[in-house]
Scaffold this motif. Structure first.
Motif, mmCIF file in Angstrom:
data_model
loop_
_atom_site.group_PDB
_atom_site.id
_atom_site.type_symbol
_atom_site.label_atom_id
_atom_site.label_comp_id
_atom_site.label_asym_id
_atom_site.label_seq_id
_atom_site.Cartn_x
_atom_site.Cartn_y
_atom_site.Cartn_z
ATOM 1 N N ASN A 106 26.200 46.928 -28.881
ATOM 2 C CA ASN A 106 27.166 47.975 -29.216
ATOM 3 C C ASN A 106 27.449 47.923 -30.715
ATOM 4 N N ARG A 107 26.676 48.674 -31.461
ATOM 5 C CA ARG A 107 26.759 48.662 -32.923
ATOM 6 C C ARG A 107 28.143 49.074 -33.420
ATOM 7 N N ALA A 108 28.698 50.141 -32.830
ATOM 8 C CA ALA A 108 29.973 50.667 -33.299
ATOM 9 C C ALA A 108 31.111 49.674 -33.088
ATOM 10 N N SER A 109 31.161 49.053 -31.915
ATOM 11 C CA SER A 109 32.228 48.085 -31.655
ATOM 12 C C SER A 109 32.124 46.886 -32.589
ATOM 13 N N LEU A 110 30.908 46.455 -32.887
ATOM 14 C CA LEU A 110 30.733 45.340 -33.814
ATOM 15 C C LEU A 110 31.220 45.705 -35.211
ATOM 16 N N ILE A 111 30.998 46.947 -35.628
ATOM 17 C CA ILE A 111 31.508 47.389 -36.930
ATOM 18 C C ILE A 111 33.034 47.402 -36.919
ATOM 19 N N ASN A 112 33.628 47.856 -35.814
ATOM 20 C CA ASN A 112 35.090 47.802 -35.688
ATOM 21 C C ASN A 112 35.600 46.371 -35.854
ATOM 22 N N VAL A 113 34.945 45.422 -35.198
ATOM 23 C CA VAL A 113 35.338 44.015 -35.300
ATOM 24 C C VAL A 113 35.198 43.530 -36.742
ATOM 25 N N GLY A 114 34.079 43.877 -37.378
ATOM 26 C CA GLY A 114 33.858 43.468 -38.759
ATOM 27 C C GLY A 114 34.914 44.021 -39.701
ATOM 28 N N PHE A 115 35.321 45.268 -39.470
ATOM 29 C CA PHE A 115 36.365 45.862 -40.305
ATOM 30 C C PHE A 115 37.685 45.116 -40.131
ATOM 31 N N LEU A 116 38.080 44.852 -38.882
ATOM 32 C CA LEU A 116 39.332 44.148 -38.634
ATOM 33 C C LEU A 116 39.323 42.752 -39.262
ATOM 34 N N TYR A 117 38.164 42.115 -39.255
ATOM 35 C CA TYR A 117 38.046 40.759 -39.800
ATOM 36 C C TYR A 117 38.162 40.751 -41.324
ATOM 37 N N THR A 118 37.706 41.802 -41.977
ATOM 38 C CA THR A 118 37.605 41.784 -43.441
ATOM 39 C C THR A 118 38.670 42.607 -44.163
ATOM 40 N N LYS A 119 39.431 43.416 -43.466
ATOM 41 C CA LYS A 119 40.263 44.413 -44.150
ATOM 42 C C LYS A 119 41.355 43.803 -45.026
ATOM 43 N N LYS A 120 41.771 42.581 -44.726
ATOM 44 C CA LYS A 120 42.830 41.962 -45.525
ATOM 45 C C LYS A 120 42.374 41.676 -46.952
ATOM 46 N N ASP A 121 41.137 41.248 -47.120
ATOM 47 C CA ASP A 121 40.656 40.791 -48.428
ATOM 48 C C ASP A 121 39.690 41.756 -49.111
ATOM 49 N N GLY A 167 23.698 57.502 -40.440
ATOM 50 C CA GLY A 167 23.376 56.136 -40.045
ATOM 51 C C GLY A 167 22.710 55.352 -41.157
ATOM 52 N N GLY A 168 22.383 54.111 -40.853
ATOM 53 C CA GLY A 168 21.687 53.263 -41.823
ATOM 54 C C GLY A 168 22.622 52.501 -42.722
ATOM 55 N N ILE A 169 23.140 53.190 -43.763
ATOM 56 C CA ILE A 169 24.048 52.564 -44.733
ATOM 57 C C ILE A 169 25.134 53.567 -45.107
ATOM 58 N N LEU A 170 26.371 53.275 -44.750
ATOM 59 C CA LEU A 170 27.499 54.151 -45.080
ATOM 60 C C LEU A 170 28.613 53.325 -45.695
ATOM 61 N N LEU A 171 29.095 53.736 -46.866
ATOM 62 C CA LEU A 171 30.218 53.089 -47.531
ATOM 63 C C LEU A 171 31.484 53.887 -47.246
ATOM 64 N N ILE A 172 32.557 53.183 -46.861
ATOM 65 C CA ILE A 172 33.820 53.870 -46.585
ATOM 66 C C ILE A 172 34.976 52.947 -46.932
ATOM 67 N N LYS A 173 35.976 53.488 -47.608
ATOM 68 C CA LYS A 173 37.127 52.661 -47.946
ATOM 69 C C LYS A 173 38.018 52.487 -46.721
ATOM 70 N N LYS A 174 38.802 51.412 -46.721
ATOM 71 C CA LYS A 174 39.508 51.030 -45.496
ATOM 72 C C LYS A 174 40.545 52.070 -45.079
ATOM 73 N N GLU A 175 41.136 52.780 -46.040
ATOM 74 C CA GLU A 175 42.118 53.800 -45.678
ATOM 75 C C GLU A 175 41.469 54.912 -44.855
ATOM 76 N N HIS A 176 40.247 55.297 -45.223
ATOM 77 C CA HIS A 176 39.564 56.358 -44.490
ATOM 78 C C HIS A 176 39.073 55.869 -43.130
ATOM 79 N N PHE A 177 38.631 54.612 -43.044
ATOM 80 C CA PHE A 177 38.185 54.083 -41.763
ATOM 81 C C PHE A 177 39.351 54.022 -40.782
ATOM 82 N N GLU A 178 40.514 53.641 -41.270
ATOM 83 C CA GLU A 178 41.700 53.597 -40.418
ATOM 84 C C GLU A 178 42.185 55.005 -40.076
ATOM 85 N N MET A 179 42.016 55.946 -41.008
ATOM 86 C CA MET A 179 42.444 57.320 -40.772
ATOM 87 C C MET A 179 41.751 57.924 -39.553
ATOM 88 N N VAL A 180 40.456 57.623 -39.383
ATOM 89 C CA VAL A 180 39.694 58.195 -38.266
ATOM 90 C C VAL A 180 39.675 57.257 -37.057
#
Length: 303
Positions: A106-121, A167-180
């Motif tokens: 599940n690629r999408a769920s893993l990205i969600n986990v990665g975001f939650l793990y890294t968003k503080k720093d 797909g492939g490589i997408l850059l997104i700032k944390k405010e926008h990732f949380e917005m959606v």
């Protein structure tokens, strides 16, 4: 008599100044010869990961790589990305989000986990496939201030060329990732999770940007190291998966991704540091029974 005293005072002052300068020079040489000790744990992460101090004004990038059983690709990915991003002087670190459960990938769920793990720093993430290596130095991984930046555009990706592909490589700032609300958690198996994410971005009024003035094409902008004959994609569809995953998911996302982190490891590849996060995704089989999809039974032909 007064003149003699004045002359003696001037000579004495001159000698004192000479001695002071001499002592200062000797002490300076001694201090310069001492080894410099650095408390690396006290330093900001981008410096610890080999980024120079002058980049500290820049935003910090977390490269989030959803991962399972792709060790050969990882060995090539890490040195390549360090060399590529070193030229751009970007503070970054690579996080391998490795799925360790028995469910389908599940690629999408893993990205969600990665975001939650890294968003503080970290200020923004790169949702990055491990098998796609940028070759053109004009592909900039800088902070996407204006909106999500799709590095692997349809004009340059080796395989996918439709206009809404992100797909492939997408850059997104944390405010926008949380917005959606992050990505949908419904996509077990291969495909379509990035298409659903595109709709989320569009519905939120976010414009996806792509690199400009790229003079390379589909053959030489990226190196795609995926071998389909060796690693077959899990494209099976079971239960009502096809029907559900063709629609916009307005229920799941960053807020309800269900997972457990088994452990994390600081690992080096060719002396280059990365972080591996071993994750177990938890599937609600009442909602997405296709997280485990049996192989079709092969029947023998009757002669």
């Amino acid at each position: 008599m007064a003149m003699n005293v004045l002359m003696a005072y001037r000579i004495s002052s001159s000698k004192c100044l000479t001695i002071c300068l001499g002592v200062t020079f000797i002490m300076g040489c001694f201090l310069a010869s001492l080894p410099i000790q650095t408390d690396y744990e006290a330093l900001p992460k981008p410096i610890r990961y080999g980024i120079s101090a002058r980049t500290q004004a820049k935003k910090n990038l977390a490269i989030v790589v959803p991962f399972r059983d792709r060790f050969e690709e990882l060995l090539e990915f890490v040195p390549h990305m360090y060399q590529f991003l070193k030229k751009q002087n970007i503070p970054f670190h690579i996080f391998i989000i490795q799925q360790k459960d028995n469910n389908r990938f599940n690629r999408a769920s893993l990205i969600n986990v990665g975001f939650l793990y890294t968003k503080k720093d970290y200020d923004y993430i790169a949702m990055h496939d491990v098998d796609l290596l940028p070759l053109n130095d004009n592909l900039k991984y800088e902070y996407p201030e204006s909106g999500p930046l799709h590095i692997s555009s349809p004009q340059t990706h080796p395989k996918y060329h439709y206009d809404t592909f992100i797909g492939g490589i997408l850059l997104i700032k944390k405010e926008h990732f949380e917005m959606v609300k992050g990505m949908s958690n419904n996509y077990w198996g291969w495909g379509l999770e990035d298409d659903e994410f595109y709709v989320r971005l569009r519905d939120a009024g976010l414009t996806v940007h792509r690199p400009e003035n790229i003079n390379t094409g589909t053959e030489n902008t990226f190196k795609h190291v995926h071998d389909r004959t060796y690693r077959k994609r899990d494209t099976r569809k079971c239960f009502n998966q096809r029907e559900v995953t063709r629609r916009r998911d307005r229920v799941t996302g960053l807020h309800d991704v269900s997972y457990e982190i088994d452990n994390t490891h600081s690992v080096t590849i060719d002396s280059l540091p990365i972080t591996v996060i071993n994750v177990r995704l938890i599937c609600n089989k009442t909602v997405t029974p296709w997280c485990q999809c049996s192989e079709p039974v092969k029947t023998k032909k009757v002669k």
